[in-house]
Design a protein around this motif. Structure first.
Motif, PDB file in Angstrom:
ATOM      1  N   ILE A 114       0.798  -1.218   0.000  1.00 35.78           N
ATOM      2  CA  ILE A 114       0.000   0.000   0.000  1.00 35.78           C
ATOM      3  C   ILE A 114       0.836   1.275   0.000  1.00 35.78           C
ATOM      4  N   TRP A 115       2.136   1.165   0.041  1.00 39.66           N
ATOM      5  CA  TRP A 115       2.968   2.322  -0.248  1.00 39.66           C
ATOM      6  C   TRP A 115       4.308   1.802  -0.729  1.00 39.66           C
ATOM      7  N   SER A 116       5.006   2.641  -1.420  1.00 35.85           N
ATOM      8  CA  SER A 116       6.240   2.181  -2.044  1.00 35.85           C
ATOM      9  C   SER A 116       7.371   3.161  -1.796  1.00 35.85           C
ATOM     10  N   SER A 117       8.572   2.627  -1.573  1.00 39.44           N
ATOM     11  CA  SER A 117       9.754   3.448  -1.385  1.00 39.44           C
ATOM     12  C   SER A 117      10.677   3.411  -2.597  1.00 39.44           C
ATOM     13  N   LEU A 118      10.420   2.496  -3.501  1.00 34.81           N
ATOM     14  CA  LEU A 118      11.339   2.270  -4.603  1.00 34.81           C
ATOM     15  C   LEU A 118      10.680   2.643  -5.924  1.00 34.81           C
ATOM     16  N   GLU A 119      11.294   3.559  -6.638  1.00 33.37           N
ATOM     17  CA  GLU A 119      10.753   3.999  -7.916  1.00 33.37           C
ATOM     18  C   GLU A 119      11.839   3.884  -8.984  1.00 33.37           C
ATOM     19  N   ALA A 120      11.395   3.743 -10.211  1.00 27.21           N
ATOM     20  CA  ALA A 120      12.337   3.656 -11.322  1.00 27.21           C
ATOM     21  C   ALA A 120      11.816   4.473 -12.493  1.00 27.21           C
ATOM     22  N   GLU A 121      12.734   4.940 -13.302  1.00 25.38           N
ATOM     23  CA  GLU A 121      12.358   5.744 -14.462  1.00 25.38           C
ATOM     24  C   GLU A 121      13.142   5.268 -15.674  1.00 25.38           C
ATOM     25  N   LEU A 122      12.445   5.141 -16.790  1.00 24.84           N
ATOM     26  CA  LEU A 122      13.102   4.850 -18.064  1.00 24.84           C
ATOM     27  C   LEU A 122      13.215   6.143 -18.860  1.00 24.84           C
ATOM     28  N   LYS A 123      14.316   6.300 -19.534  1.00 24.62           N
ATOM     29  CA  LYS A 123      14.511   7.462 -20.395  1.00 24.62           C
ATOM     30  C   LYS A 123      14.921   6.971 -21.776  1.00 24.62           C
ATOM     31  N   SER A 124      14.166   7.366 -22.793  1.00 24.70           N
ATOM     32  CA  SER A 124      14.454   6.921 -24.156  1.00 24.70           C
ATOM     33  C   SER A 124      15.543   7.788 -24.784  1.00 24.70           C
ATOM     34  N   GLU A 125      15.989   7.354 -25.956  1.00 25.78           N
ATOM     35  CA  GLU A 125      17.023   8.127 -26.673  1.00 25.78           C
ATOM     36  C   GLU A 125      16.524   9.519 -27.029  1.00 25.78           C
ATOM     37  N   SER A 126      15.222   9.640 -27.257  1.00 20.55           N
ATOM     38  CA  SER A 126      14.652  10.941 -27.627  1.00 20.55           C
ATOM     39  C   SER A 126      14.431  11.841 -26.414  1.00 20.55           C
ATOM     40  N   GLY A 127      14.684  11.303 -25.217  1.00 21.09           N
ATOM     41  CA  GLY A 127      14.512  12.113 -24.020  1.00 21.09           C
ATOM     42  C   GLY A 127      13.193  11.876 -23.304  1.00 21.09           C
ATOM     43  N   GLN A 128      12.330  11.019 -23.868  1.00 19.95           N
ATOM     44  CA  GLN A 128      11.053  10.726 -23.210  1.00 19.95           C
ATOM     45  C   GLN A 128      11.302   9.983 -21.910  1.00 19.95           C
ATOM     46  N   ARG A 129      10.631  10.426 -20.851  1.00 18.51           N
ATOM     47  CA  ARG A 129      10.781   9.805 -19.537  1.00 18.51           C
ATOM     48  C   ARG A 129       9.532   8.978 -19.227  1.00 18.51           C
ATOM     49  N   VAL A 174      17.936   8.502  -2.172  1.00 12.78           N
ATOM     50  CA  VAL A 174      19.184   8.173  -2.856  1.00 12.78           C
ATOM     51  C   VAL A 174      18.862   7.743  -4.278  1.00 12.78           C
ATOM     52  N   GLN A 175      19.618   8.260  -5.237  1.00 12.44           N
ATOM     53  CA  GLN A 175      19.432   7.873  -6.632  1.00 12.44           C
ATOM     54  C   GLN A 175      20.527   6.917  -7.050  1.00 12.44           C
ATOM     55  N   SER A 176      20.170   6.006  -7.946  1.00  5.77           N
ATOM     56  CA  SER A 176      21.135   5.021  -8.433  1.00  5.77           C
ATOM     57  C   SER A 176      21.959   5.594  -9.577  1.00  5.77           C
ATOM     58  N   ASN A 177      22.898   4.785 -10.028  1.00  8.73           N
ATOM     59  CA  ASN A 177      23.583   5.093 -11.265  1.00  8.73           C
ATOM     60  C   ASN A 177      22.642   4.764 -12.431  1.00  8.73           C
ATOM     61  N   ILE A 178      23.133   4.833 -13.651  1.00  6.26           N
ATOM     62  CA  ILE A 178      22.293   4.583 -14.830  1.00  6.26           C
ATOM     63  C   ILE A 178      22.645   3.231 -15.435  1.00  6.26           C
ATOM     64  N   LEU A 179      21.619   2.475 -15.781  1.00  5.06           N
ATOM     65  CA  LEU A 179      21.790   1.199 -16.468  1.00  5.06           C
ATOM     66  C   LEU A 179      21.196   1.331 -17.859  1.00  5.06           C
ATOM     67  N   ARG A 180      21.951   0.937 -18.877  1.00  5.50           N
ATOM     68  CA  ARG A 180      21.488   1.065 -20.255  1.00  5.50           C
ATOM     69  C   ARG A 180      20.995  -0.285 -20.769  1.00  5.50           C
ATOM     70  N   VAL A 181      19.819  -0.279 -21.348  1.00  8.45           N
ATOM     71  CA  VAL A 181      19.235  -1.505 -21.885  1.00  8.45           C
ATOM     72  C   VAL A 181      18.747  -1.252 -23.301  1.00  8.45           C
ATOM     73  N   LYS A 182      18.628  -2.322 -24.059  1.00  9.11           N
ATOM     74  CA  LYS A 182      18.122  -2.242 -25.420  1.00  9.11           C
ATOM     75  C   LYS A 182      16.900  -3.141 -25.517  1.00  9.11           C
ATOM     76  N   VAL A 183      15.794  -2.564 -25.931  1.00  8.82           N
ATOM     77  CA  VAL A 183      14.541  -3.302 -26.010  1.00  8.82           C
ATOM     78  C   VAL A 183      14.296  -3.747 -27.442  1.00  8.82           C
ATOM     79  N   LEU A 184      14.001  -5.028 -27.618  1.00 13.61           N
ATOM     80  CA  LEU A 184      13.682  -5.588 -28.918  1.00 13.61           C
ATOM     81  C   LEU A 184      12.184  -5.843 -28.998  1.00 13.61           C
ATOM     82  N   ARG A 185      11.673  -6.007 -30.195  1.00 14.95           N
ATOM     83  CA  ARG A 185      10.266  -6.365 -30.353  1.00 14.95           C
ATOM     84  C   ARG A 185      10.154  -7.382 -31.486  1.00 14.95           C
ATOM     85  N   PRO A 186      10.648  -8.613 -31.293  1.00 16.62           N
ATOM     86  CA  PRO A 186      10.649  -9.597 -32.375  1.00 16.62           C
ATOM     87  C   PRO A 186       9.275 -10.197 -32.653  1.00 16.62           C
ATOM     88  N   ASN A 187       8.404 -10.154 -31.674  1.00 18.48           N
ATOM     89  CA  ASN A 187       7.098 -10.803 -31.807  1.00 18.48           C
ATOM     90  C   ASN A 187       6.178  -9.966 -32.681  1.00 18.48           C
TER      91      ASN A 187
END
Length: 468
Positions: free
Chosen positions: A353-368, A445-458
């Motif tokens: 019912i409440w959360s302490s952990l949040e995450a954000e994705l940022k695309s190459e175009s800058g979309q958050r 506290v903020q984390s470092n940045i992790l880079r991922v690549k998303v595929l869409r083969p289906n």
């Protein structure tokens, strides 16, 4: 026999296991829609959209948090007969959230949802009758509603029903029946039910005495931070009851219980220390990260003093994924203070019912694209941790699997490269039943940045992206 390690034969005093304060189940379809489309549908009278808007306003998800607006939307949907909205509106009235507290009005709306078969509302109504809140106290009526919720596999209802059978409140005392319902709740991960079931097996209450089975359930509850279970498990190791005698293991579990203020465990520690060699004590104090000892802290250190570092890890520098993203969030305590990690408050049915952990994705175009982890929905991948002690100099690694089907903004991941950043907002749980451990740190506290690549083969995914 060491008297300090004998679990109290008296069962837990009857205490209702409160349901989550607000239903937060995902409303099918709307989480995939833009918030503007949701608002438009809600304005047009769609009850599901109204309920979802209420949830968004209540939690501050995708919109600015506004409890009054949440009540507005819950009422709109509730008046159309939406059971989730009725239960949520009743919850707001019961706690005075976004509206003046009114227990009679709370019962009115909770009853409407309960009569439609909403399990959470049925459990809530049982609690109202048991405590006499908004209605005349009636334990037998409470049992009636607990049973309805329990029959739908609702863990809080199962636990409360078991407590009633244990103490003979509203129903004839029947320890075998109590054991049956404790087991059902325990199998769903309710720590208090696991502890009670362990005690039933230790003393043969309603079941055949079985020390190995007692240890099994004590361990499950202890691993969730239940202080009584930690003390009982430590006692089992100290006596060699249901498990080989091991004073080092006993010391570890008793230390965890003692850190939560358990006086019996503190006395037990003093007793077994006299029986241990200095090397054994030193070994016991070198706890792994998952069993780190937390000492009470008088004043929570500030963020700068906390020494907490948050990093993201994966097996590769760039991960290629198609349907979900897997990584690990690592908490490093670089200070001399013992810290406490709280991811959220878990209640009867596993809802957070409440959360302490949040995450954000940022695309190459800058979309958050914001993500909120650990809310129990399909976007979270079950990111749950609560009351995890982090000893000075130790680390804690939390695996995360985030599905891309649902995100806070309603956006779907498209093929491309993304950056992930996590934020941990440390704080103590506001719900005492969630953890009895001290608040060791509060801040951000903020984390470092992790880079991922998303595929869409289906091809189905590609078709979905086109249709959207």
């Amino acid at each position: 026999m060491m008297k300090f390690f004998v679990s109290s034969i008296a069962l837990l005093a009857i205490t209702c296991f409160v349901s989550p304060c607000l239903s937060d189940d995902t409303i099918p379809g709307w989480a995939l829609s833009s918030i503007d489309d949701v608002k438009k549908a809600a304005d047009g009278g769609n009850a599901d959209a109204q309920t979802y808007m209420g949830q968004c306003c209540f939690h501050g998800r995708r919109v600015v948090k506004d409890l009054s607006a949440a009540v507005f939307w819950f009422r709109k949907a509730a008046e159309q007969g939406d059971a989730k909205a009725q239960r949520n509106l009743g919850s707001c009235y019961s706690k005075g959230q976004g509206v003046e507290k009114d227990l009679a009005e709370a019962v009115k709306w909770i009853r409407k949802a309960a009569e439609q078969g909403n399990a959470a509302a049925q459990c809530d109504l049982g609690i109202c009758y048991f405590l006499g809140e908004g209605v005349t106290e009636n334990a037998a009526e409470a049992v009636t509603w607990y049973r309805k919720a329990a029959g739908q596999e609702y863990a809080a209802g199962q636990f409360n029903l078991a407590c009633c059978y244990t103490d003979g409140k509203g129903v004839e005392k029947d320890l075998a029946e109590a054991a049956k319902w404790y087991r059902k709740a325990a199998e769903q991960g309710v720590a208090r039910a696991q502890y009670n079931l362990g005690m039933f097996h230790e003393y043969g209450y309603g079941v055949a005495q079985n020390h190995e089975e007692a240890v099994k359930w004590y361990r499950k509850a202890a691993e969730q931070g239940n202080a009584r279970a930690e003390n009982s498990l430590g006692g089992c190791y100290a006596r060699g009851q249901g498990v080989p005698r091991d004073l080092v293991e006993a010391y570890k579990w008793l230390s965890l219980a003692a850190a939560q203020g358990d006086q019996t465990a503190r006395q037990g520690l003093a007793e077994i220390e006299r029986k241990m060699t200095p090397d054994q004590i030193a070994e016991a104090q070198r706890l792994p990260a998952s069993l780190s000892l937390v000492s009470p802290v008088e004043e929570p250190p500030s963020q700068n003093e906390s020494g907490l570092e948050l990093t993201l890890e994966t097996f590769e520098s760039v991960v290629e994924v198609s349907e979900d993203i897997s990584f690990a969030i690592c908490f490093h305590n670089n200070s001399t203070n013992n810290l406490l990690l709280n991811g959220g408050a878990l209640l009867g049915n596993g809802t957070q019912i409440w959360s302490s952990l949040e995450a954000e994705l940022k695309s190459e175009s800058g979309q958050r694209i914001p993500m909120t982890l650990g809310l129990g929905g399909p976007m979270s991948g079950q990111v749950y941790f609560l009351g995890v002690p982090l000893r000075a100099g130790s680390s804690y690694r939390l695996p995360v699997r985030v599905y891309d089907h649902l995100f806070g903004s309603g956006a779907r991941l498209k093929p491309g490269k993304y950056e992930i950043r996590c934020v941990y907002r440390g704080r103590q749980s506001p719900y005492r039943d969630s953890t009895q451990m001290p608040a060791c740190w509060e801040g951000k506290v903020q984390s470092n940045i992790l880079r991922v690549k998303v595929l869409r083969p289906n091809l189905l995914f590609r078709l979905w992206d086109i249709l959207r």
